[in-house]
Enzyme design. Structure first.
Site, PDB file in Angstrom:
ATOM      1  N   HIS A 283     -12.496   5.180   0.241  1.00 44.12           N
ATOM      2  CA  HIS A 283     -12.142   4.076   1.394  1.00 44.12           C
ATOM      3  C   HIS A 283     -11.274   4.711   2.206  1.00 44.12           C
ATOM      4  CE1 HIS A 283     -11.107  -0.518   2.628  1.00 44.12           C
ATOM      5  NE2 HIS A 283     -11.528   0.562   3.662  1.00 44.12           N
ATOM      6  N   LEU A 284     -11.534   5.063   3.502  1.00 44.00           N
ATOM      7  CA  LEU A 284     -10.798   5.879   4.216  1.00 44.00           C
ATOM      8  C   LEU A 284      -9.334   5.795   4.130  1.00 44.00           C
ATOM      9  CD1 LEU A 284     -10.722   8.272   6.116  1.00 44.00           C
ATOM     10  CD2 LEU A 284     -11.159   6.571   8.274  1.00 44.00           C
ATOM     11  N   HIS A 285      -8.584   6.863   3.971  1.00 45.83           N
ATOM     12  CA  HIS A 285      -7.191   6.655   3.793  1.00 45.83           C
ATOM     13  C   HIS A 285      -6.676   7.855   3.860  1.00 45.83           C
ATOM     14  CE1 HIS A 285      -8.099   7.491  -0.408  1.00 45.83           C
ATOM     15  NE2 HIS A 285      -6.888   7.700  -0.704  1.00 45.83           N
ATOM     16  N   PHE A 286      -5.231   8.036   4.347  1.00 46.55           N
ATOM     17  CA  PHE A 286      -4.468   9.012   4.540  1.00 46.55           C
ATOM     18  C   PHE A 286      -3.324   8.698   3.615  1.00 46.55           C
ATOM     19  CE2 PHE A 286      -5.998  11.645   7.962  1.00 46.55           C
ATOM     20  CZ  PHE A 286      -6.819  10.676   8.590  1.00 46.55           C
TER      21      PHE A 286
END
Lengths: 390, 430
Positions: B225-228
């Site tokens: 799940h898109l994350h930085f």
């Protein structure tokens, strides 16, 4: 940061209170371009600017006292050089870099930037930093070669320990590299010599008239990093930027004395720094202070936990205030508790700042201090590396 | 299908192994059910590079909120109780002994041969996280002139908010996750908009010791799940100190059309590309995003480090997971259980066993990271893909090769950017 301060007293005091009453006159006699900054004041501002610097930069004294020297940087200032300077401040070392500075009228110019900490020889603490700017004179060069940007590799340790012959040679070659236009774009022998001479003059000026106090300063740190005074000097540097009211107490020393007190704490309570360092913070308590609250605090310390409570405290002048007090253990890089932070918030001065509640501001202070203390041991000077330029 | 067994890092208290569907809502989660009727703190950043920045964002908001969550006991351990040291040596690798990060004993199978995988709502994702783990929403506040902060603000119902959440297994104080458009449920893949958001956050912190990082699938991201990630460490990373050599491009002054300068790392165990400058942050994001998209589409796992307040971006293609799956990694290295993700590659290495920590040396750290790096030939191949995809054209130095034959003092003048590193910490940043 205030833009102009007609009252330069805190900046005069930064110098006259540490050295001698005549230190400013001694510094004014010097013809070099330099600045002196005080890392113990929030924002690490300029406390002195030489006349020569003012003429070179086009600013007046009141326009720059109290401001951080980054105001002289601009778009063409190399980020790598800025990074080196910042690291040198953090690790309390000397540095010499090529830098593009901007005058008041916006014009950029190249300088050899030479910065050194001022160490107290006796205990290794840092009182100030001074930064010399030697304008670089463009000279027609004789060598060809490509050098698309004027970049000078700073050599911190070279300057600090005296150049090792091989490293010096390489440094020279880097310095003498020419730009595409055939002009020297970097500092040469002449500029570096001027910087070192200026450095010696500044130290002499700071040491002059100190026979009475016996204070001796230099650009070399003689004390090892393990002695407590040197440690508190590191603390001063990292914590000087946190402008909230707090103290750090050392639970390993008898009596758990305060080893650091922020400027905001001193103004809130009315005490001076020397009246506070080395004492346990119970001097803030008085007849109206609830003993249950004090017990609560002691319990938290024994349990190595944090706590928040409200207690009545007293200023130096005897007046009282409700202190929204938060205490928390602060660990260093070994993972063990190094200090306890006590954040003091005067309930009466409660008010939001930037949309942040006072309680959040307290947490912010704790967070910033925890980060600073944790990385402290990274900044104490490690073993000196032998020249390993290959 | 290539897989490896790993013990995943738990980044949220809600990420329980083998959990079933969420027990209905009223849990104040980050799903559509709860989010739009909740109030969360909101930080509105200004995308104007000239707007004044201070330390308000970082110390007064992010660290404050983080400390408050610590008080509430939301973290699995106190990261400040983890011993950390700088390993002696010119590189200055940072080692941390963290025995708590991987307490879960049961390893899971991770597929490591596909960088792009579709989002699977059944698996753990950030909509399942409780709101107490969220520090604030991070939105573009350009409508108002300067940055602002509201302790309680309704979530805008017309779009998915970007949120900053805590990482409950922090690697350092202030370790957070930036999740763009949480409700839109993007899989872990970079695009220009999300990269730009990460750059804005780095710029807003205005502190060069606050970095952001990204791990692609196959490069040790555990959640699709898109994350930085981001955290604050008050010392320079070894990769930030490493020398770089500029790659001269066909363009004015050797940079790209929109002013982006491209260099490669020299004298560092992991090969990587460095992107800096650019006429605007948007231009830098565009070039780097295109490079990442190219890697994603060519199924090459990679890590990204955002440094120097968003002005400097490192791109590391890597192959460790594949090597691991093919059994090509030595047992000695496998036993350390180090997963070389972006922070390890940058030089901040988290070790799980005390013996590894006590014996950590620059040589052992270098050996570990060298395993992660692509080989020189493979790196050049990948670099060529990237240049192709981003429209960058490298100028090969035939001219320079001629001059090398001439006698020059020290012979270094002709290779203008590669010079010997003098001593510890002597930066040569291009």
């Amino acid at each position: 940061m205030d833009t102009s301060r007609s009252d330069s007293d805190p900046f005069r005091l930064s110098l006259t209170s540490r050295y001698s009453d005549w230190v400013l006159e001694a510094l004014e006699e010097l013809s070099d371009c330099f600045l002196i900054t005080d890392p113990a004041i929030s924002g690490h501002p300029i406390v002195f600017a030489s006349q020569s610097f003012l003429s070179m930069s086009g600013y007046s004294k009141s326009e720059i006292l109290g401001r951080n020297p980054r105001l002289f940087q601009g778009p063409e200032t190399d980020r790598g050089s800025v990074s080196q300077i910042r690291e040198a401040v953090r690790t309390r070392q000397s540095v010499q870099v090529n830098l593009v500075n901007y005058r008041k009228d916006g014009t950029p110019h190249q300088v050899l930037f030479h910065m050194s900490p001022v160490f107290v020889e006796e205990d290794g603490s840092v009182l100030h930093f001074f930064a010399i700017q030697v304008p670089i004179v463009r000279r027609p060069g004789t060598q060809h070669g490509a050098c698309s940007k004027g970049l000078l590799r700073g050599c911190r340790d070279e300057v600090r320990k005296g150049c090792d012959a091989h490293a010096q040679k390489v440094f020279d070659n880097v310095c003498n590299r020419v730009s595409e236009e055939g002009e020297t774009c970097m500092a040469g022998e002449l500029e570096r010599e001027r910087a070192l001479n200026a450095s010696n003059s500044i130290i002499s000026a700071l040491n002059r008239y100190n026979n009475f106090t016996g204070l001796v300063v230099s650009t070399k740190q003689c004390c090892g990093p393990r002695t407590i005074p040197a440690f508190s000097s590191c603390l001063n540097l990292s914590l000087g930027g946190i402008n909230k009211s707090f103290v750090l107490s050392d639970p390993h020393l008898p009596g758990m004395p305060i080893v650091y007190a922020s400027d905001a704490f001193l103004s809130l309570t009315g005490y001076s720094r020397c009246e506070v360092l080395g004492r346990n913070s119970k001097f803030l308590n008085g007849p109206g202070t609830c003993s249950k609250a004090l017990q609560e605090i002691n319990k938290s310390i024994s349990a190595e936990k944090s706590c928040t409570l409200r207690l009545l405290n007293y200023r130096k002048d005897g007046s009282s205030f409700w202190n929204l007090f938060h205490i928390s253990p602060v660990r260093n890089a070994t993972g063990k508790i190094a200090y306890y932070i006590g954040v003091i918030l005067d309930e009466a001065s409660k008010g939001e700042l930037n949309g942040i509640s006072p309680e959040m501001l307290q947490f912010g202070t704790v967070g910033a201090v925890k980060v600073a203390v944790r990385s402290l041991s990274f900044s104490s000077s490690g073993p000196s590396w032998s020249s390993n330029s290959r | 299908m290539l897989t490896i067994k790993r013990v995943p890092t738990v980044v949220s208290n809600y990420q329980e192994e083998g959990s079933t569907e969420p027990i209905g809502c009223g849990r104040n989660c980050l799903g559509k059910c709860c989010l739009h009727v909740s109030k969360l703190p909101l930080y509105g950043f200004s995308s104007n590079p000239n707007s004044p920045k201070s330390d308000v964002f970082l110390s007064q908001i992010l660290l404050a909120q983080w400390e408050e969550r610590m008080e509430r006991g939301l973290f699995r351990y106190d990261v400040t109780a983890c011993e950390t040291k700088v390993i002696p040596g010119p590189q200055g690798f940072i080692a941390q002994l963290n025995e708590g990060r991987h307490l879960k004993k049961r390893p899971t199978e991770f597929r490591v041969d596909r960088v792009l995988q579709p989002f699977d709502p059944a698996k753990f994702n950030f909509t399942k996280v409780g709101q107490e783990e969220v520090l604030f929403q991070f939105e573009n506040g350009d409508a108002v002139n300067n940055s602002y902060f509201l302790e309680r603000a309704a979530v805008d119902p017309t779009k998915a908010p970007n949120v900053v959440a805590i990482n409950v297994s922090p690697i350092e104080y202030g370790h957070v996750l930036l999740i763009p458009r949480v409700l839109d449920c993007y899989p872990q893949r970079i695009d220009q908009e999300s990269l730009l958001l990460a750059l804005y956050m780095a710029a807003e912190a205005s502190n060069p010791y606050f970095r952001l990082g990204y791990n692609s699938l196959g490069a040790f991201a555990t959640i699709n799940h898109l994350h930085f990630q981001a955290y604050y460490l008050n010392v320079q990373f070894p990769v930030e100190k490493a020398m770089t050599e500029m790659i001269t491009l066909a363009g004015q002054s050797g940079v790209s059309e929109n002013g982006v300068k491209v260099s490669k790392l020299v004298n560092y165990p992991v090969r990587g590309i460095v992107f800096t400058e650019g006429k605007s942050m948007n231009d830098l994001a565009e070039v780097v995003a295109n490079a990442c998209i190219c890697l994603q589409e060519n199924n090459i796992p990679f890590n990204v480090l955002i440094s120097d307040c968003g002005r400097r971006i490192y791109l590391f293609p890597q192959c460790y997971a594949e090597k691991q799956a093919l059994g090509e990694v030595s047992q000695e290295l496998l036993d350390t259980q180090v997963n070389p993700a972006v922070w390890e590659i940058s030089g901040h290495i988290v070790l799980k066993r005390r013996t590894d920590y006590e014996e950590a040396s620059e040589a052992s750290a270098w050996r570990l990271l060298a395993e992660v790096s692509l080989s020189e030939e493979r790196f050049e191949e990948v670099k060529a893909y990237i240049f192709d995809a981003t429209g960058l054209v490298e100028i090969k130095d035939e001219v320079k090769k001629d001059e090398e034959k001439e006698e020059q003092f020290e012979g270094n003048v002709v290779e203008p950017m590669v010079t010997p590193c003098f001593q510890e910490g002597c930066l040569v940043l291009q």
